[in-house]
Design a protein around this motif. Structure first.
Motif, PDB file in Angstrom:
ATOM      1  N   GLU A 187      28.227  -2.525 -10.802  1.00 67.14           N
ATOM      2  CA  GLU A 187      27.747  -2.629  -9.432  1.00 67.14           C
ATOM      3  C   GLU A 187      28.770  -1.981  -8.512  1.00 67.14           C
ATOM      4  O   GLU A 187      29.832  -1.553  -8.942  1.00 67.14           O
ATOM      5  CB  GLU A 187      27.556  -4.090  -9.034  1.00 67.14           C
ATOM      6  CG  GLU A 187      26.469  -4.803  -9.835  1.00 67.14           C
ATOM      7  CD  GLU A 187      26.320  -6.242  -9.407  1.00 67.14           C
ATOM      8  OE1 GLU A 187      27.245  -6.752  -8.734  1.00 67.14           O
ATOM      9  OE2 GLU A 187      25.303  -6.852  -9.740  1.00 67.14           O
ATOM     10  N   GLY A 188      28.454  -1.922  -7.220  1.00 65.77           N
ATOM     11  CA  GLY A 188      29.399  -1.383  -6.246  1.00 65.77           C
ATOM     12  C   GLY A 188      29.106   0.050  -5.925  1.00 65.77           C
ATOM     13  O   GLY A 188      27.957   0.444  -5.670  1.00 65.77           O
TER      14      GLY A 188
ATOM     15  N   PHE B  48      40.019  -3.737  -3.240  1.00 62.00           N
ATOM     16  CA  PHE B  48      38.725  -4.186  -2.756  1.00 62.00           C
ATOM     17  C   PHE B  48      37.662  -3.218  -3.244  1.00 62.00           C
ATOM     18  O   PHE B  48      37.948  -2.129  -3.720  1.00 62.00           O
ATOM     19  CB  PHE B  48      38.691  -4.268  -1.224  1.00 62.00           C
ATOM     20  CG  PHE B  48      39.033  -2.962  -0.566  1.00 62.00           C
ATOM     21  CD1 PHE B  48      38.032  -2.025  -0.293  1.00 62.00           C
ATOM     22  CD2 PHE B  48      40.337  -2.647  -0.247  1.00 62.00           C
ATOM     23  CE1 PHE B  48      38.353  -0.816   0.302  1.00 62.00           C
ATOM     24  CE2 PHE B  48      40.648  -1.443   0.347  1.00 62.00           C
ATOM     25  CZ  PHE B  48      39.653  -0.524   0.625  1.00 62.00           C
ATOM     26  N   ASN B  49      36.418  -3.641  -3.095  1.00 63.84           N
ATOM     27  CA  ASN B  49      35.270  -2.834  -3.509  1.00 63.84           C
ATOM     28  C   ASN B  49      34.377  -2.581  -2.311  1.00 63.84           C
ATOM     29  O   ASN B  49      34.151  -3.469  -1.484  1.00 63.84           O
ATOM     30  CB  ASN B  49      34.458  -3.535  -4.601  1.00 63.84           C
ATOM     31  CG  ASN B  49      35.266  -3.747  -5.872  1.00 63.84           C
ATOM     32  OD1 ASN B  49      35.639  -2.795  -6.535  1.00 63.84           O
ATOM     33  ND2 ASN B  49      35.539  -5.012  -6.197  1.00 63.84           N
TER      34      ASN B  49
ATOM     35  N   GLU C  68      33.077  -4.362 -10.865  1.00 68.16           N
ATOM     36  CA  GLU C  68      32.153  -5.480 -10.798  1.00 68.16           C
ATOM     37  C   GLU C  68      30.891  -5.134 -11.575  1.00 68.16           C
ATOM     38  O   GLU C  68      30.354  -4.034 -11.443  1.00 68.16           O
ATOM     39  CB  GLU C  68      31.802  -5.802  -9.343  1.00 68.16           C
ATOM     40  CG  GLU C  68      32.927  -6.451  -8.576  1.00 68.16           C
ATOM     41  CD  GLU C  68      32.448  -6.997  -7.251  1.00 68.16           C
ATOM     42  OE1 GLU C  68      31.256  -6.813  -6.928  1.00 68.16           O
ATOM     43  OE2 GLU C  68      33.265  -7.596  -6.534  1.00 68.16           O
ATOM     44  N   ALA C  69      30.433  -6.075 -12.371  1.00 63.73           N
ATOM     45  CA  ALA C  69      29.286  -5.806 -13.247  1.00 63.73           C
ATOM     46  C   ALA C  69      28.425  -7.050 -13.364  1.00 63.73           C
ATOM     47  O   ALA C  69      28.909  -8.179 -13.226  1.00 63.73           O
ATOM     48  CB  ALA C  69      29.760  -5.365 -14.631  1.00 63.73           C
ATOM     49  N   SER C  70      27.157  -6.821 -13.570  1.00 63.48           N
ATOM     50  CA  SER C  70      26.218  -7.914 -13.837  1.00 63.48           C
ATOM     51  C   SER C  70      25.897  -7.919 -15.315  1.00 63.48           C
ATOM     52  O   SER C  70      25.581  -6.879 -15.905  1.00 63.48           O
ATOM     53  CB  SER C  70      24.943  -7.735 -13.011  1.00 63.48           C
ATOM     54  OG  SER C  70      24.329  -6.497 -13.309  1.00 63.48           O
ATOM     55  N   MET C  71      25.982  -9.091 -15.925  1.00 64.83           N
ATOM     56  CA  MET C  71      25.695  -9.250 -17.349  1.00 64.83           C
ATOM     57  C   MET C  71      24.210  -9.530 -17.551  1.00 64.83           C
ATOM     58  O   MET C  71      23.609 -10.319 -16.826  1.00 64.83           O
ATOM     59  CB  MET C  71      26.525 -10.390 -17.926  1.00 64.83           C
ATOM     60  CG  MET C  71      28.022 -10.159 -17.887  1.00 64.83           C
ATOM     61  SD  MET C  71      28.547  -8.834 -18.988  1.00 64.83           S
ATOM     62  CE  MET C  71      28.059  -9.508 -20.575  1.00 64.83           C
TER      63      MET C  71
ATOM     64  N   ARG D 237      33.877  -8.876 -13.859  1.00 66.03           N
ATOM     65  CA  ARG D 237      34.427  -7.524 -13.861  1.00 66.03           C
ATOM     66  C   ARG D 237      34.607  -7.083 -15.303  1.00 66.03           C
ATOM     67  O   ARG D 237      35.134  -7.827 -16.136  1.00 66.03           O
ATOM     68  CB  ARG D 237      35.766  -7.471 -13.114  1.00 66.03           C
ATOM     69  CG  ARG D 237      35.626  -7.718 -11.629  1.00 66.03           C
ATOM     70  CD  ARG D 237      36.977  -7.895 -10.952  1.00 66.03           C
ATOM     71  NE  ARG D 237      37.803  -6.699 -11.037  1.00 66.03           N
ATOM     72  CZ  ARG D 237      37.703  -5.653 -10.217  1.00 66.03           C
ATOM     73  NH1 ARG D 237      36.786  -5.652  -9.263  1.00 66.03           N
ATOM     74  NH2 ARG D 237      38.491  -4.604 -10.340  1.00 66.03           N
ATOM     75  N   VAL D 238      34.166  -5.869 -15.583  1.00 69.96           N
ATOM     76  CA  VAL D 238      34.184  -5.332 -16.947  1.00 69.96           C
ATOM     77  C   VAL D 238      34.833  -3.950 -16.903  1.00 69.96           C
ATOM     78  O   VAL D 238      34.634  -3.185 -15.947  1.00 69.96           O
ATOM     79  CB  VAL D 238      32.754  -5.232 -17.535  1.00 69.96           C
ATOM     80  CG1 VAL D 238      32.765  -4.601 -18.929  1.00 69.96           C
ATOM     81  CG2 VAL D 238      32.103  -6.607 -17.580  1.00 69.96           C
TER      82      VAL D 238
END
Length: 580
Positions: free
Chosen positions: A538-539, A568-569, A141-144, A83-84
């Protein structure tokens, strides 16, 4: 073809169209990780493919980018963040958030392509906190990701996609391209646009002030300065204000705008030199750069030939149009402005048809009424565009009356409505791709910034000192203009002072302390290798669909009924997940 570096090299040189399928096979096999594939390529390879085949370039960028791998000793101690924070950080980012909304992604350009961590002292590099700090607002939520191609941010890389065709804007949806634009724009190029906007508002303000001071209501019974000589106008005396009110009556406005043209011309020359350094001098010859040269040359002509009404009108129009450059810093404003400005695209065929019909009716009126061309043009414009009808039919022949009816029915009712309909369709099309158009516009500004940065020294002072210098130059220029108001005869000194201050302003905004990290094409061995890191959210999409809103409302009601307070997401597919 075999999954080897030699096969990829052959495709790069001879058949770029085969690269997407070849890269797909590489990724499915899992034998070649992104870092190893990136070692086979260079920035020059990607830029060359970008010019030949956009799909192939996007496939390559996707293949050389991926989730970074932590060091073995760090596994379990310092994992990648899940999470960012994408909200504003600090005062400047709050201003940016108001003008643009939340950041579409987070990026850093650093000398690591591995998620390092020293387990001996339990310490990670300082730049990790940009992604791992959970105190930042809007945690998502994030993807690196990391692009394993070293030193990808170059003027040549930007020049390869900044001229992408208007009908193929998919390149700006790529994460690496978007991250590169985001990094260069907010660390450097936006400063140039801010200074340009400041000077545009400044110059236009001087023009408006001079027009106000020279208006009849303000100048009756006082001394006027007109065309370099003085005239005493007593109160109540009627004069020709069309003749008397000239922009050239203000030496301060004239010299400031002329100096702005000189500095803009220098920047264009530097951009051309930067294009020559990367071997893309032919790419400089574009309509956009031609317009930039024109709006640089006209103020210079205004400086030495301010009495010409045509030059005065051109300077006024250019000064107002340059205000549009101020709004590039705001995505919210540009989302409304870009569809309006870019609606001219695709109007070529319908414009030709409209012009032919207009000329045919104008020629017909000229023949029937035996009028000069100038009078026929005015009469045709009045009849066709404004739908003006003759005040009386007594002076009109039957042929003239019939031609007028026909012209109004065919041109004003039919042709003009088709023209307006085409503009509406083009506006709708531009509105659909407004984000890509804004990315392209900013990419072009970033390209010009990086090309000039190849010539302009960027490490003469720190960024803080550069900001202080910029503030000092702004105040000094304003003070000197106030002094020159009482010494209008010193035109040369006034112009030299304005040009020097404006040139130093642009020199100040190019001082970046290496934050941008742009690489000179001839320094590939001497510069430190840097890699582009990305945190892609994301999300939920930016705009919730009705289904997602309803699902979220139901879940919140259920959780409230059960006494739960955990967040929640909701994802695009309707599934939910708890934060990590």
């Amino acid at each position: 073809a075999d999954l080897t570096a030699e096969s990829l090299r052959i495709f790069l040189q001879h058949e770029p169209a085969c690269i997407p399928s070849f890269v797909r096979r590489l990724q499915e096999s899992g034998e070649v990780p992104p870092a190893q594939l990136a070692s086979m390529l260079g920035v020059a390879d990607i830029t060359a493919v970008m010019r030949w085949n956009v799909d192939a370039a996007l496939a390559l960028l996707g293949a050389v980018s991926g989730e970074p791998e932590p060091e073995c000793v760090a596994f379990g101690w310092h994992p990648l963040p899940k999470r960012v924070g994408f909200g504003p950080r600090g005062m400047l980012e709050h201003v940016r958030f108001v003008l643009n909304g939340a950041a579409p992604l987070r990026c850093r350009y650093v000398p690591d392509n591995v998620w390092r961590y020293d387990s001996g002292v339990f310490e990670a590099p300082k730049w990790h906190s940009y992604f791992t700090d959970r105190n930042h607002p809007q945690l998502k939520e994030a993807s690196m990701k990391v692009c394993h191609v070293a030193n990808i941010i170059t003027a040549d890389f930007f020049s390869s996609f900044a001229v992408a065709a208007d009908d193929d804007m998919s390149i700006y949806e790529d994460d690496v391209v978007a991250g590169a634009i985001e990094h260069v724009w907010w660390t450097g190029a936006v400063k140039v646009d801010l200074v340009q906007g400041l000077l545009s508002i400044w110059g236009l303000g001087l023009l408006l002030l001079e027009t106000y001071l020279n208006s009849p209501s303000q100048s009756s019974g006082r001394e006027l300065r007109t065309r370099g000589h003085q005239t005493i106008v007593p109160s109540g005396y009627e004069i020709d204000w069309v003749e008397a009110t000239h922009l050239s009556s203000s030496a301060v406005a004239r010299t400031f705008i002329g100096a702005r043209g000189i500095v803009d011309l220098i920047l264009e020359i530097l951009q051309l030199c930067g294009s020559c350094i990367i071997g893309r001098q032919s790419q400089y010859l574009s309509p956009g750069n031609a317009y930039d040269l024109i709006r640089s040359a006209v103020p210079i002509i205004f400086l030495v030939w301010s009495q010409c009404p045509v030059i005065q009108v051109m300077v006024t129009l250019i000064s107002w149009l340059r205000l549009l450059d101020v709004f590039t810093i705001s995505e919210k404003i540009m989302a409304v402005l870009i569809p309006i400005v870019y609606s001219y695209r695709g109007l070529g065929p319908v414009t030709v048809v409209t012009a032919m019909c207009f000329c045919s009716f104008m020629h017909s009126f000229c023949m029937v009424r035996s009028q000069p061309v100038s009078e026929a043009l005015f009469a045709a414009f009045d009849t066709l565009i404004t739908q003006g009808m003759p005040a009386s039919l007594n002076d009109e022949t039957a042929v003239e009356i019939s031609l007028t009816y026909l012209a109004v029915l065919v041109f004003s009712v039919f042709i003009l409505n088709i023209f307006i309909g085409v503009i509406s369709e083009q506006y709708s099309h531009e509105k659909e791709q407004v984000k890509a158009s804004l990315s392209k516009l900013r990419a072009m500004h970033c390209e010009a910034f990086l090309q000039r940065a190849l010539i302009i020294p960027g490490k003469l002072m720190s960024a803080r000192c550069a900001a202080m210098l910029l503030l000092f130059l702004t105040l000094a220029l304003a003070a000197m203009q106030a002094w020159f108001l009482f010494h209008p005869e010193r035109v040369i000194a006034m112009a030299a002072t304005s040009a020097t201050c404006q040139a130093l302003m642009f020199l100040a905004v190019y001082q970046d302390d290496g934050a941008i990290g742009a690489q000179h094409p001839h320094d590939s061995e001497s510069v430190e290798k840097r890699y582009l890191w990305l945190a892609v959210p994301e999300g939920l999409p930016e705009k919730d669909t009705p289904m997602l809103k309803e699902l979220r409302s139901i879940l919140r009601e259920e959780m409230a009924a059960n006494g739960l307070r955990q967040s929640f997401n909701v994802h695009r597919d309707g599934t939910t997940s708890s934060p990590a």
